[in-house]
Enzyme design. Structure first.
Site, mmCIF file in Angstrom:
data_model
loop_
_atom_site.group_PDB
_atom_site.id
_atom_site.type_symbol
_atom_site.label_atom_id
_atom_site.label_comp_id
_atom_site.label_asym_id
_atom_site.label_seq_id
_atom_site.Cartn_x
_atom_site.Cartn_y
_atom_site.Cartn_z
ATOM 1 N N ASN A 260 12.270 6.267 7.268
ATOM 2 C CA ASN A 260 12.861 5.278 8.148
ATOM 3 C C ASN A 260 11.924 4.081 8.295
ATOM 4 O O ASN A 260 10.708 4.231 8.231
ATOM 5 C CB ASN A 260 13.129 5.872 9.538
ATOM 6 C CG ASN A 260 14.296 6.824 9.556
ATOM 7 O OD1 ASN A 260 15.288 6.643 8.884
ATOM 8 N ND2 ASN A 260 14.153 7.879 10.374
ATOM 9 N N HIS B 152 13.821 5.238 -0.913
ATOM 10 C CA HIS B 152 12.972 6.416 -1.149
ATOM 11 C C HIS B 152 12.598 6.486 -2.614
ATOM 12 O O HIS B 152 13.342 6.022 -3.468
ATOM 13 C CB HIS B 152 13.700 7.702 -0.761
ATOM 14 C CG HIS B 152 13.932 7.834 0.724
ATOM 15 N ND1 HIS B 152 12.934 8.156 1.624
ATOM 16 C CD2 HIS B 152 15.053 7.671 1.468
ATOM 17 C CE1 HIS B 152 13.444 8.202 2.841
ATOM 18 N NE2 HIS B 152 14.716 7.902 2.783
ATOM 19 N N LYS C 54 0.852 -1.178 0.000
ATOM 20 C CA LYS C 54 0.000 0.000 0.000
ATOM 21 C C LYS C 54 0.891 1.232 0.000
ATOM 22 O O LYS C 54 1.736 1.401 0.862
ATOM 23 C CB LYS C 54 -0.889 0.027 1.247
ATOM 24 C CG LYS C 54 -2.091 -0.888 1.191
ATOM 25 C CD LYS C 54 -3.182 -0.413 0.239
ATOM 26 C CE LYS C 54 -3.846 0.854 0.717
ATOM 27 N NZ LYS C 54 -4.681 0.659 1.935
ATOM 28 N N HIS C 55 0.697 2.091 -0.996
ATOM 29 C CA HIS C 55 1.433 3.351 -1.087
ATOM 30 C C HIS C 55 2.944 3.158 -0.976
ATOM 31 O O HIS C 55 3.633 3.801 -0.200
ATOM 32 C CB HIS C 55 0.909 4.344 -0.052
ATOM 33 C CG HIS C 55 -0.508 4.755 -0.321
ATOM 34 N ND1 HIS C 55 -0.859 5.551 -1.385
ATOM 35 C CD2 HIS C 55 -1.666 4.446 0.292
ATOM 36 C CE1 HIS C 55 -2.162 5.730 -1.400
ATOM 37 N NE2 HIS C 55 -2.682 5.058 -0.391
#
Length: 390
Positions: free
Chosen positions: A229, A390, A66-67
Site C-alpha cells: 500500500n 507489486h 531505493k528498493h
C-alpha cells in the site's frame, strides 16, 4: 544487445542472473559501471515515473529510488533560499533539471542515501554537480552532456553505474514475471494520469487550483510506481513524504506524514540555526537532524553525546514548538493508491497541512471519509482508479 549478464540477483547467493529481451533489443545501454539486479528494477521503474511526470506537467522531472520505491520525486520548479540551503545546492547554478533532482533527493535524505537516480531529460552539468556530492549507486537518463558524464564517471572510483535509456522505447502490451516457478501474466499498466482523474469532487469544497491539480497528479504518478500500500504527500511540485509497502493504509498515511513533517521541521529556524562540529559528513548531519527533530534527542542529551555532533548544546525542540512550526505548513496535497477505508487517514493528513485529496473512493465508509474531509474544509476527488504496484 538482447541480454545483459548481472553479478547476481537480489542476493549474492542468487546466481546466475541476467536481464534479456524475448524479442528485440534491450532499451538500455550501460555507459559506465556494472548494474545489479535491484539497480535495474529501480532504474526501469524510476524511468517510467519521471517520463510520465514530464508528460503530465511539461517540466523536467527526477526521482530518487531505493528498493523499488521512490524516496523522493519532483518536477523542476525553482527552489527557495531555504530549500537551496537544506538541499546543499551551494556552488551550483541550478537548471530546471538540477532543481528537480535537488528536490527529489532532498525530500527524504536518509532514505535517499545510496539511491538510484532517474532523470526525464538529458543530464546536464549542473545536475551532475549535485549528484557528485551525494552517495548514490547509479543513474538512468535518456542522455548525458559530455561534462556531466565526466563528473559522473569519477564517482565511486570510476565504478558509478550510468545507464542510458531509449526514450522512444514502448514496452509490450503483455508483461510477465515468475514467482516460485509460476509465471504471471498481465497487461502493462498504460493508464494515463491527468486532470480528468480529478473531475469527480465529492466534498462540499469544490475548489481545485491549477497548482493543486498538478500536485495531486504528481502524487498519483508517484504512487503508480511505489510498492503498495502507498500514500504520497506533495507540496510545490515535489513529494515530501512517501509511505510505501505497508499492510495498513493508515500506517502508510502516518509514515508518509511523519516524513513530510520531518521535511518541514528541517526548514525551521531551530534546525537551520544548529551549529555542527567541523568536518561532520553530510550523511551524519542528516541523521543528526533526524534525531534532533524526533524524540531521540533527549536520550542524546541524557547520555552527554551532543558534543559528537554540535559545537554548542542545542536546546530541546519541544513538542509545543514543533507543533507551532508544523501548523505553518499548508497547501499540501495527498494521494492514495487505493481507497481510504476510514476517516482516520484524513485526520492524520490534516495534521501535516493537507488541503486537497485524491483517492479512488469505493469504500463502504466513503461517507465517513467525506465527512472527515468536510470537517476540515478539504477538497477531495474520487479518481475511480486503483494504483497498486507489486
Amino acid at each position: 544487445m538482447k541480454e545483459l549478464e548481472l553479478k547476481y540477483g537480489c542476493n549474492p547467493n542468487q546466481k546466475p542472473a541476467r536481464v534479456y529481451m524475448e524479442s528485440g533489443e534491450l532499451p538500455i545501454t550501460v555507459v559506465n559501471g556494472r548494474p545489479g539486479y535491484i539497480n535495474l528494477l529501480d532504474a526501469l521503474n524510476g524511468w517510467q515515473l519521471v517520463k510520465e511526470l514530464k508528460e503530465a506537467t511539461g517540466l523536467p522531472a527526477a526521482t530518487s529510488f531505493k528498493h523499488v520505491s521512490p524516496a523522493g520525486a519532483a518536477v523542476g520548479l525553482p527552489l527557495s533560499d531555504t530549500l537551496k540551503q537544506i538541499y546543499f545546492t551551494d556552488g551550483v547554478e541550478l537548471t530546471p533539471l538540477a532543481s528537480a533532482y535537488a528536490r527529489a533527493r532532498g525530500a527524504d535524505r536518509m532514505s535517499s542515501f545510496g539511491d538510484f537516480i532517474s532523470l526525464s531529460d538529458k543530464c546536464d552539468k549542473a545536475t551532475a554537480q549535485l549528484i557528485a556530492k551525494e552517495v548514490s549507486d547509479g543513474i538512468i537518463a535518456p542522455g548525458y552532456d559530455d561534462d556531466a558524464l565526466e563528473l559522473l564517471k569519477a564517482k565511486k572510483k570510476g565504478a558509478y553505474c550510468i545507464i542510458q535509456i531509449d526514450p522512444d522505447y514502448v514496452p509490450a502490451e503483455i508483461e510477465k514475471k515468475q514467482v516460485f516457478g509460476v509465471t504471471f501474466e498481465q497487461g502493462h499498466n498504460f493508464l494515463k494520469i491527468d486532470s480528468s482523474c480529478l473531475e469527480n469532487i465529492v466534498t462540499k469544497n469544490k475548489s481545485l487550483s491549477e497548482d493543486e491539480k498538478r500536485n495531486l497528479i504528481i502524487s498519483l504518478i508517484v504512487l503508480k510506481y511505489t510498492q503498495s500500500n502507498s500514500v504520497c504527500y506533495v507540496k510545490d511540485g515535489q513529494a515530501i513524504g512517501i509511505g510505501a509497502g505497508q499492510q495498513s493504509r493508515v500506517h502508510c498515511t502516518r509514515l508518509a506524514g511523519d516524513k513530510a513533517d520531518k521535511w518541514w521541521l528541517r526548514q525551521s529556524p531551530k534546525v537551520l540555526g544548529l551549529k555542527f562540529v567541523d568536518g561532520i559528513k553530510r550523511a551524519d548531519r542528516d541523521n543528526t537532524i533526524d534525531v534532533y527533530t524526533g524524540n531521540e534527542y533527549m536520550d542524546v542529551l541524557a547520555e552527554g553525546k551532543w558534543q559528537q555532533f554540535f559545537k554548542e548544546k542545542p536546546s530541546v525542540f519541544t513538542e509545543e514548538e514543533k507543533r507551532a512550526w508544523l501548523d505553518k505548513n499548508t497547501d499540501v496535497a495527498i494521494g492514495s493508491d487505493a481507497f481510504f477505508p476510514f476517516g482516520d487517514n484524513i485526520e492524520r493528513a490534516f495534521k501535516s497541512g493537507v488541503k486537497v485529496v485524491a483517492q479512488p473512493g469505493g469504500s463502504i465508509r466513503d461517507d465517513n471519509v467525506i465527512e472527515a474531509a468536510d470537517s476540515h474544509g478539504m477538497t477531495m476527488a474520487f479518481t475511480g482508479i486503483r494504483l497498486f504496484h507489486h
